[in-house]
Every structure is written in structure tokens, then in C-alpha cells.
Design an enzyme around this catalytic site. Sequence first.
Site, PDB file in Angstrom:
ATOM      1  CG  HIS A  42      -0.269  -0.278   2.509  1.00 37.83           C
ATOM      2  ND1 HIS A  42       0.606   0.611   3.067  1.00 37.83           N
ATOM      3  CD2 HIS A  42      -0.317  -1.345   3.355  1.00 37.83           C
ATOM      4  CE1 HIS A  42       1.047   0.141   4.207  1.00 37.83           C
ATOM      5  NE2 HIS A  42       0.528  -1.062   4.408  1.00 37.83           N
ATOM      6  CG  HIS A  59       4.302  -1.697   1.954  1.00 37.86           C
ATOM      7  ND1 HIS A  59       2.988  -2.086   1.924  1.00 37.86           N
ATOM      8  CD2 HIS A  59       4.887  -2.404   2.934  1.00 37.86           C
ATOM      9  CE1 HIS A  59       2.783  -3.000   2.857  1.00 37.86           C
ATOM     10  NE2 HIS A  59       3.918  -3.219   3.490  1.00 37.86           N
ATOM     11  CE  LYS A  77      -0.202  -0.120  11.261  1.00 38.27           C
ATOM     12  NZ  LYS A  77       0.319  -1.430  10.914  1.00 38.27           N
ATOM     13  CG  ASP A  78       4.684  -2.360  11.947  1.00 36.13           C
ATOM     14  OD1 ASP A  78       3.686  -2.806  12.510  1.00 36.13           O
ATOM     15  OD2 ASP A  78       4.771  -2.275  10.708  1.00 36.13           O
ATOM     16  CD  GLN A 111       8.439  -4.905  11.956  1.00 34.82           C
ATOM     17  OE1 GLN A 111       7.816  -5.957  12.030  1.00 34.82           O
ATOM     18  NE2 GLN A 111       8.412  -4.156  10.871  1.00 34.82           N
ATOM     19  CG  MET A 127      -2.242   3.996   4.533  1.00 33.03           C
ATOM     20  SD  MET A 127      -1.759   4.264   2.837  1.00 33.03           S
ATOM     21  CE  MET A 127      -2.712   5.726   2.509  1.00 33.03           C
ATOM     22  CB  SER A 180      -1.423  -5.668   4.714  1.00 32.05           C
ATOM     23  OG  SER A 180      -0.315  -5.147   4.031  1.00 32.05           O
ATOM     24  NE  ARG A 181      -2.643  -8.731  10.791  1.00 37.61           N
ATOM     25  CZ  ARG A 181      -1.342  -8.881  11.005  1.00 37.61           C
ATOM     26  NH1 ARG A 181      -0.598  -7.831  11.270  1.00 37.61           N
ATOM     27  NH2 ARG A 181      -0.780 -10.082  10.957  1.00 37.61           N
TER      28      ARG A 181
HETATM   29  O1  PAF Z   1       6.828  -5.173   8.776  1.00 39.74           O
HETATM   30  C1  PAF Z   1       6.796  -6.186   8.044  1.00 39.74           C
HETATM   31  O2  PAF Z   1       6.193  -6.210   6.963  1.00 39.74           O
HETATM   32  C2  PAF Z   1       7.499  -7.449   8.506  1.00 39.74           C
HETATM   33  O3  PAF Z   1       7.393  -7.610   9.893  1.00 39.74           O
HETATM   34  C3  PAF Z   1       8.962  -7.548   8.051  1.00 39.74           C
HETATM   35  C4  PAF Z   1       9.811  -6.435   8.652  1.00 39.74           C
HETATM   36  C5  PAF Z   1       9.029  -7.467   6.535  1.00 39.74           C
HETATM   37  C6  PAF Z   1       9.571  -8.877   8.493  1.00 39.74           C
HETATM   38  O4  PAF Z   1       8.874  -9.966   7.975  1.00 39.74           O
END
Ligand code: PAF
Length: 282
Positions: free
Chosen positions: A34, A37, A151-152, A155, A186, A188-189
Site C-alpha cells: 500500500h 510501503h 507504524k510498527d 518492531q 495504512m 495490509s490488515r
Molecule cells: O513489517 C513487516 O512487513 C514485517 O514484519 C517484516 C519487517 C518485513 C519482516 O517480515
Amino acid sequence: MQIITTVSELRQWREAQRKQNNEVGFVPTMGNLHEGHLQLVKAASTACDVVITSIFVNPMQFGQNEDLDAYPRTIEQDKAKLLSLGVDALFLPSVDEMYPRGLSEQTFVEVPDISHILCGLSRPGHFRGVATVVAKLFNMVQPNSAFFGEKDFQQLLVIKTMVKDLSMDVAIQPVAIEREADGLAMSSRNGYLSQQERSKASILYQTLLDIKKAIQAGDRDFLALETRARSALNREGFETDYVSIRNALTFSQAEKDAPQLVVLVAAFLGTTRLIDNIQFTC
Ligand code: PAF
């Protein structure tokens, strides 16, 4: 755009870039691309000589009752979007190529503490899966820089910590959250949301903005703010996992005099788990 499916082809591609002294920017994704990305890809194109994206739906980061099989796979549309942005290479490995010895035998990377709070509490093993696949992808691609969305937020911190702790030679570049017109981050979910759920989903961002406003107006009772936000979301039909006000620099629970904050939220709307966050100075 060169499509690469094996690690040996990828190494050849990387070697060719090295010979040409090209700075390689890497955007790892799980596909279903989306605008969020695409912003990562654009940031990579601006900063680097060549851009490589990966699409790999990583089974290691999905829990047993999570949506691995249902995860949207839209490879043809994804390729077209990457092509239109002038991406140089797309790494599209199979599960066997990534995990030739199977998942249960796989050596893993685990970043302590931070992997086990907030999203890590509700999704045990998730950040181990993320750290492991990103470490493998970094070893395969050997990028100069890698681009991740804010957003993450958790992570991103896990990855930054891993890179530091394991002395990886990759510059991690955070990219700001991309939002829909009504403020929904935004993801994917979002595609899983029913029409009715979608019309409510932006309340999540509105809740973050309300907390920011209250804090910037001088309210420092973070616990009460978190509790009130949680109840408000639940009243609107969300099932809130957490609302957490943290020090944006240390990620510890925010002290009253913390100069920079991040407020994070995770909540289910129906069966869809949405996350969002907002960073600001006080
Ligand atoms: O954020 C993501 O899309 C995933 O967690 C990643 C960093 C590509 C790892 O699979």
C-alpha cells in the site's frame, strides 16, 4: 526490475552492485503493498543508488491462531507498483529457500525485554520471528541501509536493538506513518475490515490525538489517560489490547518530565488487530 528467488542469485546481484560502488537500499515487506510501503521505497530511492525490495510472508512471525494462510497475497499488483517506482530488484524467496531446515530447527535471534512487552505479550514469539527473518534478509541482501515504517514502532525498536547488539553494518532508516484521509494508519490488515468496522477504525487515531492534546495541555496523569482511552475505545466497540504512554527515547513507561513521548495503541475491531502510535514533544 530483476526478480530474484534464490540466495545464490541474490549474492551475484549484490556482488555486481559492490563492483559498481552502488549504495544499496533495502525495503523488506510481506507484500500486499500500500501507499505506506511505497513511501519506504521512495525514501530508499532518494537515499540510495539502487533499491531492492523483498516480499516474503514470514511464517515464523505468525502465531498458531494468527492469519498466516489468510494473509493477503497480491504479487502481480505488488510487482506492478514496484516497477512503476523504478525498483531495481525484487527478492521473492520461497519458504524453503528461507528456512531450508524447517522452522523448528531454525537458529533464531531474540532481542530480550522489548520483545516481550506490549505486542510481544499478546503475540508470543512474534518479535523473535521478525528479528530472525530480518537478520537473515540482512545477511542475504547486505544492504547499506534498510527502511522501516514507524507504524510498527516496537518492531523498529527491536530491529534497531538487534542491529546494535549484533554489530550489523546496516543503517536503519525510519519512515513516517502514512495515513488514509480520515487518519487511519495504512496497513495490509485494513483490508480485513468490514464496511462498518472501517468507518469506525479512525477512532483509534482520534484517541491518540486526544491523548496528545491532553498531555500538551499539561495533563501528566498518564495512567488515568491510558485507562480513559481504553474505556472510550471499548465503548466504541473495540477490544483494546493496550494503550501505553512511553518515553520515545528509552521506551520505558513515561516519566512525568519525559521530553519526548510516544503513545501506542493496539486494539481488535472484530477479528482484526490494529496498531497505531503517535510521537510528540511535550
Ligand atoms: O513489517 C513487516 O512487513 C514485517 O514484519 C517484516 C519487517 C518485513 C519482516 O517480515
